[in-house]
Motif scaffolding. Sequence first.
Motif, PDB file in Angstrom:
ATOM      1  N   UNK A   1       3.980  20.066  49.223  1.00 41.91           N
ATOM      2  CA  UNK A   1       3.576  19.434  50.480  1.00 41.91           C
ATOM      3  C   UNK A   1       2.148  19.830  50.847  1.00 41.91           C
ATOM      4  N   UNK A   2       1.403  18.859  51.349  1.00 43.44           N
ATOM      5  CA  UNK A   2       0.013  19.080  51.739  1.00 43.44           C
ATOM      6  C   UNK A   2      -0.101  19.818  53.063  1.00 43.44           C
ATOM      7  N   UNK A   3       0.926  19.735  53.899  1.00 43.51           N
ATOM      8  CA  UNK A   3       0.922  20.438  55.179  1.00 43.51           C
ATOM      9  C   UNK A   3       2.239  21.209  55.306  1.00 43.51           C
ATOM     10  N   UNK A   4       2.530  21.707  56.497  1.00 41.90           N
ATOM     11  CA  UNK A   4       3.780  22.447  56.700  1.00 41.90           C
ATOM     12  C   UNK A   4       4.994  21.557  56.494  1.00 41.90           C
ATOM     13  N   UNK A   5       6.140  22.184  56.410  1.00 39.02           N
ATOM     14  CA  UNK A   5       7.406  21.452  56.276  1.00 39.02           C
ATOM     15  C   UNK A   5       7.860  20.934  57.637  1.00 39.02           C
ATOM     16  N   UNK A   6       8.717  19.931  57.604  1.00 36.91           N
ATOM     17  CA  UNK A   6       9.385  19.503  58.827  1.00 36.91           C
ATOM     18  C   UNK A   6      10.299  20.632  59.279  1.00 36.91           C
ATOM     19  N   UNK A   7      10.673  20.655  60.570  1.00 39.27           N
ATOM     20  CA  UNK A   7      11.548  21.728  61.053  1.00 39.27           C
ATOM     21  C   UNK A   7      12.812  21.874  60.211  1.00 39.27           C
ATOM     22  N   UNK A   8      13.201  23.132  60.012  1.00 42.65           N
ATOM     23  CA  UNK A   8      14.413  23.545  59.311  1.00 42.65           C
ATOM     24  C   UNK A   8      14.360  23.376  57.791  1.00 42.65           C
ATOM     25  N   UNK A   9      13.151  23.209  57.221  1.00 45.43           N
ATOM     26  CA  UNK A   9      12.978  23.132  55.765  1.00 45.43           C
ATOM     27  C   UNK A   9      11.937  24.144  55.330  1.00 45.43           C
ATOM     28  N   UNK A  10      12.025  24.567  54.065  1.00 44.38           N
ATOM     29  CA  UNK A  10      11.071  25.530  53.531  1.00 44.38           C
ATOM     30  C   UNK A  10      10.889  25.317  52.037  1.00 44.38           C
TER      31      UNK A  10
ATOM     32  N   UNK B   1       1.978   7.422  50.029  1.00 40.73           N
ATOM     33  CA  UNK B   1       2.399   8.603  50.782  1.00 40.73           C
ATOM     34  C   UNK B   1       3.922   8.726  50.716  1.00 40.73           C
ATOM     35  N   UNK B   2       4.379   9.950  50.406  1.00 37.91           N
ATOM     36  CA  UNK B   2       5.805  10.206  50.309  1.00 37.91           C
ATOM     37  C   UNK B   2       6.322  10.223  48.883  1.00 37.91           C
ATOM     38  N   UNK B   3       5.430   9.968  47.906  1.00 33.61           N
ATOM     39  CA  UNK B   3       5.826   9.952  46.497  1.00 33.61           C
ATOM     40  C   UNK B   3       4.832  10.746  45.658  1.00 33.61           C
ATOM     41  N   UNK B   4       5.306  11.204  44.483  1.00 36.15           N
ATOM     42  CA  UNK B   4       4.444  11.923  43.553  1.00 36.15           C
ATOM     43  C   UNK B   4       4.959  11.723  42.127  1.00 36.15           C
ATOM     44  N   UNK B   5       4.208  12.263  41.164  1.00 38.44           N
ATOM     45  CA  UNK B   5       4.571  12.173  39.749  1.00 38.44           C
ATOM     46  C   UNK B   5       3.616  11.267  38.999  1.00 38.44           C
ATOM     47  N   UNK B   6       3.691  11.316  37.686  1.00 37.32           N
ATOM     48  CA  UNK B   6       2.803  10.503  36.848  1.00 37.32           C
ATOM     49  C   UNK B   6       2.940   9.019  37.168  1.00 37.32           C
ATOM     50  N   UNK B   7       4.158   8.600  37.472  1.00 36.02           N
ATOM     51  CA  UNK B   7       4.410   7.192  37.808  1.00 36.02           C
ATOM     52  C   UNK B   7       4.632   6.991  39.304  1.00 36.02           C
ATOM     53  N   UNK B   8       4.429   8.048  40.071  1.00 38.23           N
ATOM     54  CA  UNK B   8       4.631   8.007  41.529  1.00 38.23           C
ATOM     55  C   UNK B   8       6.052   7.566  41.871  1.00 38.23           C
ATOM     56  N   UNK B   9       7.009   8.018  41.076  1.00 37.88           N
ATOM     57  CA  UNK B   9       8.394   7.574  41.264  1.00 37.88           C
ATOM     58  C   UNK B   9       9.310   8.695  41.770  1.00 37.88           C
TER      59      UNK B   9
ATOM     60  N   UNK C   1       3.236  16.553  58.824  1.00 37.57           N
ATOM     61  CA  UNK C   1       2.000  15.768  58.871  1.00 37.57           C
ATOM     62  C   UNK C   1       2.274  14.316  58.524  1.00 37.57           C
ATOM     63  N   UNK C   2       1.534  13.807  57.559  1.00 40.62           N
ATOM     64  CA  UNK C   2       1.733  12.405  57.160  1.00 40.62           C
ATOM     65  C   UNK C   2       2.771  12.259  56.048  1.00 40.62           C
ATOM     66  N   UNK C   3       3.412  13.377  55.660  1.00 37.77           N
ATOM     67  CA  UNK C   3       4.454  13.337  54.631  1.00 37.77           C
ATOM     68  C   UNK C   3       3.925  13.374  53.216  1.00 37.77           C
ATOM     69  N   UNK C   4       2.615  13.606  53.067  1.00 40.61           N
ATOM     70  CA  UNK C   4       1.991  13.601  51.743  1.00 40.61           C
ATOM     71  C   UNK C   4       2.291  14.881  50.971  1.00 40.61           C
ATOM     72  N   UNK C   5       2.297  14.726  49.648  1.00 40.95           N
ATOM     73  CA  UNK C   5       2.438  15.884  48.758  1.00 40.95           C
ATOM     74  C   UNK C   5       1.545  15.677  47.539  1.00 40.95           C
ATOM     75  N   UNK C   6       1.334  16.759  46.788  1.00 35.89           N
ATOM     76  CA  UNK C   6       0.458  16.697  45.623  1.00 35.89           C
ATOM     77  C   UNK C   6       0.966  15.724  44.572  1.00 35.89           C
ATOM     78  N   UNK C   7       0.078  14.929  44.023  1.00 30.68           N
ATOM     79  CA  UNK C   7       0.442  13.887  43.059  1.00 30.68           C
ATOM     80  C   UNK C   7       1.230  14.422  41.874  1.00 30.68           C
ATOM     81  N   UNK C   8       0.870  15.583  41.349  1.00 31.15           N
ATOM     82  CA  UNK C   8       1.527  16.084  40.142  1.00 31.15           C
ATOM     83  C   UNK C   8       2.525  17.196  40.410  1.00 31.15           C
ATOM     84  N   UNK C   9       2.325  17.953  41.498  1.00 29.92           N
ATOM     85  CA  UNK C   9       3.198  19.093  41.772  1.00 29.92           C
ATOM     86  C   UNK C   9       4.325  18.766  42.738  1.00 29.92           C
TER      87      UNK C   9
END
Length: 132
Positions: free
Chosen positions: A47-56, A20-28, A36-44
Amino acid sequence: MILLSFLLLSAIFVSEACQVGFYGWRCDQECGFCGGDGACGKYTGYCSSDCLPKYWGLKCKKTCSPNCAGSGNCSRYTSFCDDGCKPGYRGFSCRGTCPRNCGGDGSCDITTTFCLHGCKPGYSGYNCSWKN
């Protein structure tokens, strides 16, 4: 046979989830400021949920305008300020300024620049640009 082995190995590599918190082919690559839990799509990296306040943005890596009023938050997809603009600023993302001769708190209509509280003393006109 070699092709089948390659496809099997590729399927194993591709299906492996990142921490959680990383993405990419090598997750780097780090995810943005995802809520939410800070997760994002593995390849893209989206973010899986909304942004933290003051980000878009899809990756939540862009900051809302510092001229957003209230909470300072903005829409994840458009960057439009949730609570309008601070006095003296205009536009949906509050990046433009109001005419400098607006009266009261200096606020103006976000699209037309019409001064909402009239003009400062000694000025008049649609956007207070005429000196009396």
